[in-house]
Design an enzyme around this catalytic site. Structure first.
Site, PDB file in Angstrom:
ATOM      1  N   ASP A  51      -3.582  -5.935   4.995  1.00  0.00           N
ATOM      2  CA  ASP A  51      -2.531  -5.141   4.344  1.00  0.00           C
ATOM      3  C   ASP A  51      -1.153  -5.523   4.853  1.00  0.00           C
ATOM      4  O   ASP A  51      -0.220  -5.748   4.085  1.00  0.00           O
ATOM      5  CB  ASP A  51      -2.752  -3.640   4.593  1.00  0.00           C
ATOM      6  CG  ASP A  51      -4.114  -3.188   4.114  1.00  0.00           C
ATOM      7  OD1 ASP A  51      -4.770  -3.962   3.399  1.00  0.00           O
ATOM      8  OD2 ASP A  51      -4.507  -2.058   4.456  1.00  0.00           O
ATOM      9  N   GLU A  68      -0.825   0.597  13.347  1.00  0.00           N
ATOM     10  CA  GLU A  68      -1.849   1.324  12.575  1.00  0.00           C
ATOM     11  C   GLU A  68      -3.048   1.658  13.478  1.00  0.00           C
ATOM     12  O   GLU A  68      -3.614   2.746  13.402  1.00  0.00           O
ATOM     13  CB  GLU A  68      -2.281   0.463  11.376  1.00  0.00           C
ATOM     14  CG  GLU A  68      -3.265   1.132  10.454  1.00  0.00           C
ATOM     15  CD  GLU A  68      -2.653   1.667   9.162  1.00  0.00           C
ATOM     16  OE1 GLU A  68      -1.597   1.190   8.729  1.00  0.00           O
ATOM     17  OE2 GLU A  68      -3.248   2.605   8.595  1.00  0.00           O
TER      18      GLU A  68
HETATM   19  C1  GLA Z   1      -7.994  -1.128   4.466  1.00  0.00           C
HETATM   20  C2  GLA Z   1      -7.631  -1.853   5.752  1.00  0.00           C
HETATM   21  C3  GLA Z   1      -7.693  -3.373   5.572  1.00  0.00           C
HETATM   22  C4  GLA Z   1      -9.009  -3.799   4.941  1.00  0.00           C
HETATM   23  C5  GLA Z   1      -9.349  -2.952   3.718  1.00  0.00           C
HETATM   24  C6  GLA Z   1     -10.722  -3.224   3.193  1.00  0.00           C
HETATM   25  O1  GLA Z   1      -7.030  -1.373   3.467  1.00  0.00           O
HETATM   26  O2  GLA Z   1      -6.342  -1.498   6.169  1.00  0.00           O
HETATM   27  O3  GLA Z   1      -7.480  -4.011   6.796  1.00  0.00           O
HETATM   28  O4  GLA Z   1     -10.046  -3.774   5.886  1.00  0.00           O
HETATM   29  O5  GLA Z   1      -9.253  -1.554   4.006  1.00  0.00           O
HETATM   30  O6  GLA Z   1     -10.809  -4.522   2.737  1.00  0.00           O
END
Ligand code: GLA
Length: 389
Positions: free
Chosen positions: A173, A162
């Protein structure tokens, strides 16, 4: 619903390649109860995998090339695995190129394969369809070629993929997509990657997602900017309090005392992060002891912070939360995920769900001319092989 998706993906594979797939992988999206924008700030988060998934079907093809087909997009691409991966204009392919790039750069040996996939995770709704894509794809290659990559490393390599695509995200995530367990939320210590499962028992309340159905294009640049501002902030904090090694060691008073040394934005971001890390600890205790009203109140506070101090909300998300705050049957509501659109996560007293859905949808459409989308999600398992083959 997922049976349909699995059948569709398998049938498509069979029609395209004339054989049944060797491996079928299911990889989920995620929700997050609380702990937003703290994963990349050494905080704690409380996410869970959900029953919305991407289904992948794989086979080895005994060449140096891989063919990957996105059924829903009616699109495909081929890569020569002996060449270096490069970013392209076709964004969805970059997540997969990023995964291949990770595997190659870490020295894993694998040959060509065919892959088709299809998804029921809404894209751009803050449910981490990209993490599900990276981790499911990596999980499948790992299974196909027996690479023996551990689950946590699948998550970490997914995160690096990512980053390669351009969002400097934290680990939440990918970790929750890989490590999810049915009916459990995961408390992740994002500094050490230690984690524990807690029962996702919301007693008299239902967990419902309202999707604003908007996606503001700011997301990537604003996300990376927030991360930089936090790095600037923690550097100032460490300079003044040498005993502090990360945001979790820091209290509100210490941040308040440094206001003059920080730009207005950096100050607000730091204050949010310190408060949010504390909220997650309280929220977890509240969940464990069945105090769902306390948990809900903390969710409202998180939204307020994300909107005013972290400034990652938008008019649509604020409207949803402000409207629901006035409803007695709604005990907690906040924007979920990165922000600038996507979903709110809401706790609604059982028996009142339908009335609230109806009322909010009508008001939302009247205000913005946009259809509100609604998901009743269940907490499901992390990335896994589908055992039917
Ligand atoms: C996105 C990012 C995560 C996290 C959220 C906010 O989903 O991928 O890593 O930082 O935003 O909590």
């Amino acid at each position: 619903m997922n049976d349909l998706l699995i059948n569709k993906t398998t049938a498509f594979f069979q029609e395209t390649f004339g054989r049944a797939p060797e491996k079928i992988v299911l990889s989920p999206g995620r929700i997050n109860i609380i702990g937003e924008h703290v994963d990349y700030n050494d905080g704690y988060v409380l996410p869970a995998a959900i029953d919305k998934i991407i289904c992948f079907a794989f086979e080895k093809n005994y060449t140096n090339k891989s063919k990957i087909i996105a059924i829903d997009l009616d699109d495909s691409f081929e890569v020569d695995l002996t060449t270096d991966m490069e970013l392209t204009d076709n964004v969805w392919t970059n997540y997969l190129r990023g995964v291949i790039n990770q595997l190659k750069s870490k020295g894993f040996k694998f040959d060509g394969f065919n892959c088709v996939f299809s998804s029921n995770i809404p894209v751009g709704s803050g449910l981490s369809s990209s993490a599900a894509l990276e981790c499911g794809f990596l999980f499948g290659i790992n299974e196909l070629f027996d690479l023996k990559i551990k689950p946590v490393d699948i998550a970490l390599m997914g995160q690096s993929a990512e980053h390669w695509v351009g969002i400097n995200c934290g680990i939440m995530d990918q970790f929750s997509s890989v490590m999810g367990l049915e009916n459990k939320v995961i408390k992740i210590d994002c500094k050490t990657l230690e984690f524990e499962y807690h029962d996702a028992n919301f007693s008299d309340y239902s967990l419902i997602l309202f999707d604003s159905n908007v996606k503001h294009s700011l997301m990537t640049s604003a996300y990376n900017e927030r991360r930089q501002q936090c790095e600037e902030g923690i550097a100032i904090i460490k300079n003044n309090f040498p005993e502090i090694t990360s945001f979790r060691d820091c209290n509100e008073q210490q941040v308040l005392g440094l206001q003059n040394l920080m730009s207005a934005n950096v100050f607000k971001r730091c204050l949010f992060v310190v408060k949010e890390i504390n909220r997650v600890k309280q929220a977890c205790e509240a969940l464990d002891s069945g105090k769902i009203e306390v948990l809900g109140q903390l969710m409202f506070e998180t939204h307020e912070g994300l909107s005013k101090d972290y400034e990652v909300s938008c008019a649509e998300l604020d409207m949803i939360v402000d409207t629901l705050k006035k409803e007695e049957a709604v005990v907690g509501s906040r924007l979920m995920g990165g922000g600038f659109g996507g979903c709110t996560i809401n706790l609604i007293k059982k028996g009142h769900e339908e009335a609230i859905k109806k009322k909010l949808s009508a008001l939302y459409f009247d205000t913005f001319g946009i259809e509100l989308k609604i998901y009743d999600v269940k907490i499901g398992n992390g990335t896994s092989l589908y055992k039917n083959n």
